[in-house]
Design an enzyme around this catalytic site. Structure first.
Site, mmCIF file in Angstrom:
data_model
loop_
_atom_site.group_PDB
_atom_site.id
_atom_site.type_symbol
_atom_site.label_atom_id
_atom_site.label_comp_id
_atom_site.label_asym_id
_atom_site.label_seq_id
_atom_site.Cartn_x
_atom_site.Cartn_y
_atom_site.Cartn_z
ATOM 1 N N LYS A 256 0.872 -1.184 0.000
ATOM 2 C CA LYS A 256 0.000 0.000 0.000
ATOM 3 C C LYS A 256 0.902 1.225 0.000
ATOM 4 C CE LYS A 256 -4.033 2.190 2.173
ATOM 5 N NZ LYS A 256 -3.737 3.535 1.792
ATOM 6 N N ARG A 261 -3.915 8.421 -5.785
ATOM 7 C CA ARG A 261 -4.599 7.485 -6.672
ATOM 8 C C ARG A 261 -4.802 8.168 -8.018
ATOM 9 N NH1 ARG A 261 -8.412 3.521 -5.259
ATOM 10 N NH2 ARG A 261 -8.871 2.219 -7.070
ATOM 11 N N PHE A 347 -1.931 -1.102 -10.569
ATOM 12 C CA PHE A 347 -2.470 -2.302 -9.924
ATOM 13 C C PHE A 347 -3.802 -2.773 -10.512
ATOM 14 C CE2 PHE A 347 -2.884 1.290 -6.834
ATOM 15 C CZ PHE A 347 -4.232 1.536 -6.977
HETATM 16 P P1 ATP Z 1 -5.870 6.055 3.360
HETATM 17 O O1 ATP Z 1 -6.058 7.347 4.083
HETATM 18 O O2 ATP Z 1 -5.608 4.878 4.235
HETATM 19 O O3 ATP Z 1 -4.984 6.146 2.168
HETATM 20 P P2 ATP Z 1 -8.093 6.439 1.821
HETATM 21 O O4 ATP Z 1 -9.288 6.933 2.525
HETATM 22 O O5 ATP Z 1 -7.272 7.399 1.044
HETATM 23 O O6 ATP Z 1 -7.243 5.662 2.842
HETATM 24 P P3 ATP Z 1 -8.829 3.855 1.049
HETATM 25 O O7 ATP Z 1 -9.895 3.432 0.134
HETATM 26 O O8 ATP Z 1 -9.084 3.606 2.455
HETATM 27 O O9 ATP Z 1 -8.508 5.346 0.773
HETATM 28 O O10 ATP Z 1 -7.470 3.165 0.627
HETATM 29 C C1 ATP Z 1 -7.296 2.992 -0.710
HETATM 30 C C2 ATP Z 1 -6.257 3.947 -1.238
HETATM 31 O O11 ATP Z 1 -4.956 3.398 -1.053
HETATM 32 C C3 ATP Z 1 -6.416 4.018 -2.721
HETATM 33 O O12 ATP Z 1 -7.331 5.015 -3.084
HETATM 34 C C4 ATP Z 1 -5.042 4.291 -3.227
HETATM 35 O O13 ATP Z 1 -4.849 5.697 -3.299
HETATM 36 C C5 ATP Z 1 -4.126 3.777 -2.146
HETATM 37 N N1 ATP Z 1 -3.312 2.621 -2.551
HETATM 38 C C6 ATP Z 1 -1.987 2.495 -2.337
HETATM 39 N N2 ATP Z 1 -1.522 1.333 -2.779
HETATM 40 C C7 ATP Z 1 -2.569 0.659 -3.325
HETATM 41 C C8 ATP Z 1 -2.712 -0.607 -3.952
HETATM 42 N N3 ATP Z 1 -1.699 -1.447 -4.106
HETATM 43 N N4 ATP Z 1 -3.957 -0.945 -4.378
HETATM 44 C C9 ATP Z 1 -5.012 -0.107 -4.229
HETATM 45 N N5 ATP Z 1 -4.922 1.098 -3.646
HETATM 46 C C10 ATP Z 1 -3.715 1.489 -3.193
#
Ligand code: ATP
Length: 560
Positions: A256, A261, A347
């Site tokens: 992660k 994103r 990914f």
């Molecule tokens: P966080 O604050 O933990 O990043 P978030 O609220 O931004 O969480 P989540 O849906 O909880 O978003 O976590 C998914 C996010 O993690 C994705 O939107 C992406 O930006 C990021 N990410 C990093 N590595 C990966 C991966 N290998 N696969 C998918 N998403 C990933």
């Protein structure tokens, strides 16, 4: 369509808090609207003149609007500001000003919805010297031809805040009621079509002309970004592996990364990069466009991945906070490319050549992804990954991710399809610490003393089940003076009304906040309060619809 008709419907929507009634009012209106007008009607009732991925901005601030109201009505900026602070809404102040205008325009033309829409869209093209004056004069032109009620909504649209409470849920249900049978299944069909197209105008037209089957046929299209699939949080690695897939063979692990994103659309030489808020940031990332151009072998595809900035000296990843400067910077781009180089970790792939891959399993999508590009180290790579074998090996992979400076790991179900816009259980994140919350700033208070130029106390909201914001606490620590100054600048543009030192804000700025505990509290509309909240970061990559939900707050409260 006469703008007066639009204003009347807005009044009726504003007059009720009841969701069902709002859905009914909207559905009736959609049923009556001309097919060609549907996209406009659907956008304008939500105050949207541009799609999120259009790079244009209206450039209309509160002060510009005050000037425009004065130009149109001659009532004087002081009086406008007084009514604004009394009513808390510049739209209401515009209505008042038109009612009390001291000058009549000579040639008045009745307003139409099309004219308001076109005029506001044109504002984005004004550039360079005199552009602000031209904006004032265009907005004033609309107000001069408006009756009081129309002026209210012209101003609210220009400022991007309709104050009608028509969220995604209301629009979805109204389309389902207007053109389908209004059942839950019909709402689901509308929602799915919206997640794939992000275009309620298109969804409404399709529902009207081709019904449920037409909606089901709506598919991803290049250069119209799709909502991204999101993750759930796992309670530790072992639980996550148990939860993500029924069969251990279906559990896939990836690093992660702590970056941004991105969704990348490729059609031959045309390459565009969109953020999670569906904004087009292609101009900010010429290096990514170049890497994709060189290393993506598919003619057409839609790729999903994370952009991570790294330190050119050490080669290690840099925190998102630092990297986010690259997303915001609109000038001296080449300099930023040198200072903060990026790696694109891919990914997922949502379409490949002529095939849409939503209904394809992740296992097969990954095969397609590998066939769509040639990795180039440090520029464009597959996200580091491995399949699940043993708990020991999984834990080693997790520890490696942390040792390499990344956030943790993602667990994914190889048998699962892609669910746009959903926080689903076949994509789960594992991170070592208790997670902070992402909350939107709803109101703020000017500080006293040394920091009196700053909005030093920020009220925070999470989403309730209807998608509205309910407050959960106020924040006044954790930022440096510089961070607070930057935040104040950003928030000042969003002020809707002021009352003494308190200001109401358009809920747009999302903050990441840590805290010690969640308590029940009658003081805030959510019924909960954060204990000792501390500012961590501005989440420019998140939109207000991404903030944490009241259910999440409740479950954290239960778990602590
Ligand atoms: P966080 O604050 O933990 O990043 P978030 O609220 O931004 O969480 P989540 O849906 O909880 O978003 O976590 C998914 C996010 O993690 C994705 O939107 C992406 O930006 C990021 N990410 C990093 N590595 C990966 C991966 N290998 N696969 C998918 N998403 C990933």
């Amino acid at each position: 369509m006469e703008y007066a008709e639009f204003a009347t419907v807005c009044d009726r929507l504003a007059a009720t808090d009841a969701d069902l009634e709002q859905v009914q009012i909207l559905a009736d209106w959609l049923t009556k609207a001309d097919a060609d007008m549907l996209p406009l009607v659907v956008g304008m009732v939500r105050g949207k003149v541009f799609e999120p991925w259009e790079t244009a901005e209206l450039g209309v601030s509160s002060s510009l609007t005050v000037e425009a109201i004065d130009t149109a009505t001659g009532v004087g900026t002081d009086r406008i500001e007084t009514v604004w602070s009394e009513t808390g809404d510049l739209g209401d102040a515009a209505a008042w000003a038109v009612e009390h205008e001291t000058q009549q325009s000579l040639f008045s033309e009745p307003l139409t919805l099309e004219r308001v829409y076109e005029t506001l869209r044109d504002l984005a093209d004004f550039d360079g010297e005199g552009s602000q004056d031209r904006r004032v004069s265009e907005v004033a032109g609309l107000i001069a031809d408006a009756d009081p009620d129309e002026a209210r909504y012209v101003v609210r649209t220009a400022l991007g805040h309709m104050r009608l409470g028509v969220g995604d849920g209301t629009m979805r249900d109204a389309i389902a009621a207007a053109f389908l049978d209004g059942s839950d299944a019909a709402s689901d069909a509308v929602e799915r079509a919206h997640q794939v197209t992000n275009d309620y105008g298109l969804v409404a037209r399709t529902a009207r002309d081709d019904g449920r089957n037409g909606l089901a046929d709506l598919d991803v299209e290049l250069f119209r970004p799709v909502q991204m699939m999101l993750a759930k949080k796992a309670e530790g690695l072992a639980d996550g592996i148990d939860d993500v897939a029924d069969e251990p063979d279906d559990a896939h692990m990836e690093y992660k990364y702590d970056g941004a994103r991105v969704q990348i659309h490729v059609d031959g030489d045309e390459i565009r990069v969109y953020t999670r808020r569906l904004e087009d940031v292609t101009a900010q990332f010429p290096d990514v466009v170049e890497a994709v151009g060189e290393h993506v072998t598919a003619d057409r595809c839609l790729l999903d991945g994370e952009l991570v900035g790294y330190d050119p000296e050490t080669g290690g990843p840099i925190p998102f906070q630092e990297f986010s400067r690259r997303i915001k910077r609109k000038y001296d781009i080449e300099e930023m490319v040198e200072q903060i180089p990026v790696t694109l970790y891919l990914f997922d792939i949502l379409s490949h050549e002529d095939d849409s891959l939503f209904e394809t399993s992740l296992r097969d999508r990954l095969v397609r992804l590998d066939g769509a590009f040639e990795p180039s180290e440090g520029k464009i790579e597959r996200a580091a990954h491995r399949e699940f074998e043993t708990e020991g090996a999984a834990n080693d992979f997790y520890q490696d991710a942390l040792a390499d400076g990344h956030e943790g790991v993602m667990l994914k179900n190889l048998a699962a399809t892609y669910q746009p816009g959903e926080r689903v259980g076949y994509m789960m994140k594992v991170k070592p610490v208790m997670e902070p919350l992402d909350l939107v700033v709803t109101r703020a208070q000017w500080s006293e003393g040394r920091r009196s130029d700053y909005l030093g106390r920020l009220f925070l909201g999470c989403r309730d089940t209807e998608g509205e914001f309910v407050e959960i606490g106020r924040l006044s620590t954790g930022y440096t003076d510089d961070e607070l100054a930057a935040l104040t600048d950003e928030l000042t543009d969003l002020i809707v009304s002021e009352n003494g030192r308190m200001v109401d804000l358009r809920p747009e700025v999302v903050l990441e906040v840590e805290y010690e505990e969640i308590q029940q509290s009658p003081e805030y509309s959510s019924g909960y309060a954060l204990r000792f909240p501390r500012y961590l970061d501005v989440r420019d990559d998140l939109s207000p619809t991404d903030v944490d939900s009241i259910e999440r707050v409740e479950s954290l409260y239960e778990d602590q």
